[in-house]
Design an enzyme around this catalytic site. Structure first.
Site, PDB file in Angstrom:
ATOM      1  N   LYS A 103       6.258  -3.256   1.369  1.00  0.00           N
ATOM      2  CA  LYS A 103       6.497  -1.797   1.185  1.00  0.00           C
ATOM      3  C   LYS A 103       5.305  -1.205   1.241  1.00  0.00           C
ATOM      4  O   LYS A 103       5.239  -0.100   1.873  1.00  0.00           O
ATOM      5  CB  LYS A 103       7.020  -1.682  -0.113  1.00  0.00           C
ATOM      6  N   LYS A 126      -3.702   4.726  -3.748  1.00  0.00           N
ATOM      7  CA  LYS A 126      -3.254   3.396  -3.840  1.00  0.00           C
ATOM      8  C   LYS A 126      -3.056   2.579  -2.443  1.00  0.00           C
ATOM      9  O   LYS A 126      -3.038   1.635  -2.301  1.00  0.00           O
ATOM     10  CB  LYS A 126      -1.895   3.568  -4.560  1.00  0.00           C
ATOM     11  N   SER A 163       4.465   2.526  -7.248  1.00  0.00           N
ATOM     12  CA  SER A 163       3.714   2.779  -6.074  1.00  0.00           C
ATOM     13  C   SER A 163       4.867   3.236  -4.607  1.00  0.00           C
ATOM     14  O   SER A 163       5.508   2.495  -4.303  1.00  0.00           O
ATOM     15  CB  SER A 163       3.115   1.466  -5.555  1.00  0.00           C
TER      16      SER A 163
END
Length: 295
Positions: free
Chosen positions: A240, A172, A97
């Site tokens: 993140k 995502k 990701s």
């Protein structure tokens, strides 16, 4: 049909993906800097590669599952990286990701090296990988995304081509916004139920099928109640991803006030030393003085 795949990155997520590929009869060569993680897959039939280049040498597909664009770049293009060992035309499937713009740059660099690239980040975590029920959002050329499914069908039950390279990573980030807000909302509602004296363990059943229902409600409210902090994900990984969503929002001039608040809560918990804990540890945010003194 058995596929010849290499796996670069055998952490919690990569290890689960690798285990599922082995269980479904695929040939797998694995490389990770942590020899113990490699050994766990070797014990189940994988072959250990001495480097990313060696792991990729005989593979038709190279799956990467890593934590940042920089690590992906080193693993693929660094010394003894994938690009120095892979055959021309090898398809790299990045299940990390990472930032969509970084993905586009990596894919362009791969093309210059004669390699193909599909970004296919995931939702569902290690538990879903182990039973082949991941949700995957793919970005890349149509033919490459279709080819990647030869391997990814073993780990997923929902596989969608979202557009060109980077589109998977953008999707995502949207997924993580929804998950981050969902985790925080359910944690907050759990605390309210506990403080109000309602049996919070019954709430998922009571709300099942209604508009408030969700996979997060069904899985996590019982865990929030029990303070079940077993690790299936990490709070700092959510930081993140929410950082990435906020970076994207700045580039697109999108207002995201709820995401900003959610990110701050996750950052506070990370600063408090809980970054390595599961999302279930969001309940720690609601700790405070004994409420009875205010009654």
């Amino acid at each position: 049909m058995s596929e010849k795949a290499a796996l670069i990155g055998a952490g919690a997520m990569g290890g689960a993906i690798g285990m599922r590929l082995l269980e479904t009869g695929n040939s797998l060569t694995v490389f990770d800097l942590d020899a113990e993680k490699v050994s766990a897959l070797v014990e189940n039939g994988a072959t250990a590669g001495a480097s990313a280049a060696e792991a990729a040498a005989q593979a038709d597909f190279v799956v990467t599952s890593l934590n940042s664009p920089k690590i992906v770049e080193i693993a693929v293009f660094g010394e003894n990286g994938v690009s120095s060992g892979a055959r021309p035309g090898t398809l790299i499937i990045d299940m990390s990701s990472i930032d969509p713009d970084a993905t586009k740059a990596l894919a362009a660099k791969a093309a210059d090296a004669g390699l193909r690239w599909v970004d296919s980040p995931l939702s569902g975590g290690a538990p879903k990988a182990l039973i082949g029920e991941l949700t995957l959002m793919a970005g890349g050329a149509e033919a490459d995304v279709k080819d990647a499914h030869r391997v990814l069908k073993h780990v997923s039950s929902n596989y969608t081509h979202m557009g060109p390279v980077g589109a998977g990573q953008t999707t995502k980030l949207i997924n993580q916004v929804l998950c981050g807000l969902g985790f925080l909302a359910v944690a907050e509602a759990t605390q309210l139920a506990l403080d109000a004296g309602v049996d919070a363990q019954k709430i998922p059943t009571a709300l099942k099928g209604g508009r408030a229902d969700s996979a997060i409600l069904q899985e996590y409210m019982p865990r929030f109640v029990d303070k079940d902090y077993r690790r299936t994900g990490r709070i700092d990984n959510m930081v993140k991803d929410l950082n990435g969503a906020q970076d994207l929002a700045r580039r697109t001039h999108t207002a995201m006030p709820l995401t900003a608040l959610c990110a701050e809560v996750h950052r506070m918990l990370t600063s408090a030393g809980l970054g390595g804990e599961d999302q279930a540890a969001l309940m720690e945010f609601f700790k405070g003085p004994d409420k009875e003194q205010f009654q």
